[in-house]
Design an enzyme around this catalytic site. Structure first.
Site, PDB file in Angstrom:
ATOM      1  N   PRO A  25       0.969  -0.985   0.027  1.00 11.37           N
ATOM      2  CA  PRO A  25      -0.137  -0.188   0.011  1.00 11.37           C
ATOM      3  C   PRO A  25       0.737   1.165   0.060  1.00 11.37           C
ATOM      4  CG  PRO A  25      -0.086  -1.138   2.158  1.00 11.37           C
ATOM      5  CD  PRO A  25       0.887  -2.006   1.248  1.00 11.37           C
ATOM      6  N   LYS A  26       0.479   2.264  -0.632  1.00 13.90           N
ATOM      7  CA  LYS A  26       1.267   3.473  -0.670  1.00 13.90           C
ATOM      8  C   LYS A  26       0.725   4.350   0.475  1.00 13.90           C
ATOM      9  CE  LYS A  26       2.819   7.217  -3.651  1.00 13.90           C
ATOM     10  NZ  LYS A  26       3.128   8.174  -2.615  1.00 13.90           N
ATOM     11  N   ILE A  27       1.720   4.712   1.419  1.00 18.05           N
ATOM     12  CA  ILE A  27       1.264   5.325   2.541  1.00 18.05           C
ATOM     13  C   ILE A  27       1.324   6.993   2.310  1.00 18.05           C
ATOM     14  CG2 ILE A  27       1.865   5.722   4.917  1.00 18.05           C
ATOM     15  CD1 ILE A  27       1.178   2.919   4.275  1.00 18.05           C
TER      16      ILE A  27
END
Length: 275
Positions: A25-27
């Site tokens: 997941p891209k934070i």
């Protein structure tokens, strides 16, 4: 204290699945490098700004190490990274909003440079190097199933997905297709109500109200076309913008709506022409 310029991400438009990659997941926060040497810890942004004093929670004892990750403040209701809260903590000298440092790579450990090791070997070392806590944790990832993760990201209204080759090396300061990002964009139709006098930017309106400034994605030919028409539509100006009748329409993609209802980082997609 050593600083390594972070590896950057190429961007692609569509999610994919591939057994050669892992997917994270891209934070939605800001890049943060933790560098500890001889018992002294320093924290740096991707542009080599020292922000150690902003995050004293991350100044701890331990082995010599350089970590690459994302600093975020989580929404207390959803547990999802909240960019506005993150920026509030970053910009304030007094805020003590609880932070999460999500680590996705390890560049040095106990004096050994790891950048030429394959990604999965670095992640194995990272597993041993840090213990997860509410303040610092290793990022979760899945093997090969990028489209499944992207579907979950969309449902949870998160920022996007990062795909990384399992055998990828760490190329400091460079963009390669070893690491790519796929952003979970939303779309909106806007009216262009003016242009900025300084650096390029179009003032976007939605339903007659300001909604942000379009700075990205506009080809030179489209800028020229706008200039040719907009000069005939001028209604006034202020210190920052020349205002025009909002007759030129465009579609934009954007990260999310801010709490104030503004489009975050709108990117031009195309003009919209009425029938």
């Amino acid at each position: 204290m050593e600083f390594i310029s972070p590896m950057l991400l190429e961007q692609i438009e569509k999610p994919f699945s591939d057994a050669r990659y892992v997917f994270e997941p891209k934070i939605d926060g800001h890049r943060l490098e933790l560098s500890r040497s001889n018992g002294k810890t320093r924290l740096f942004t991707r542009h080599y700004n020292d922000v150690t004093l902003k995050y004293p929670e991350l100044v701890t004892d331990g082995p010599d190490i350089i970590l690459d990750g994302e600093l975020a403040v989580m929404d207390p209701d959803t547990g999802i990274p909240d960019f506005e809260l993150t920026m509030s903590r970053f910009q304030s000298k007094k805020s003590r909003l609880p932070i999460s440092y999500v680590v996705f790579d390890i560049l040095q450990y106990d004096g050994v440079d790891l950048r030429d090791q394959p990604l999965l070997e670095r992640k194995s070392i990272l597993d041993c190097a840090i213990t997860d806590s509410p303040t610092i944790s290793k990022i979760a990832y899945i093997d090969g199933r990028g489209e499944d993760l992207y579907d979950l990201i969309v449902k949870r209204k998160m920022e996007g997905v990062v795909a990384k080759r399992k055998d990828g090396r760490y190329h400091a300061g460079k963009r390669t297709d070893d690491f790519v990002k796929i952003i979970n964009y939303s779309y909106a139709d806007v009216s262009i109500a003016g242009w900025r006098k300084g650096d390029f930017g179009w003032l976007a309106h939605v339903n007659g109200r300001p909604a942000g400034v379009i700075e990205l994605g506009v080809p030179p030919t489209h800028k020229q076309a706008f200039n040719g028409v907009a000069k005939t539509l001028i209604t006034g100006e202020d210190r920052e913008f020349v205002c025009v009748q909002p007759l030129i329409k465009a579609r934009v993609k954007f990260r999310n709506l801010t709490k104030g209802g503004m489009l975050r980082s709108p990117v031009f997609v195309k003009y919209i022409f009425s029938a």
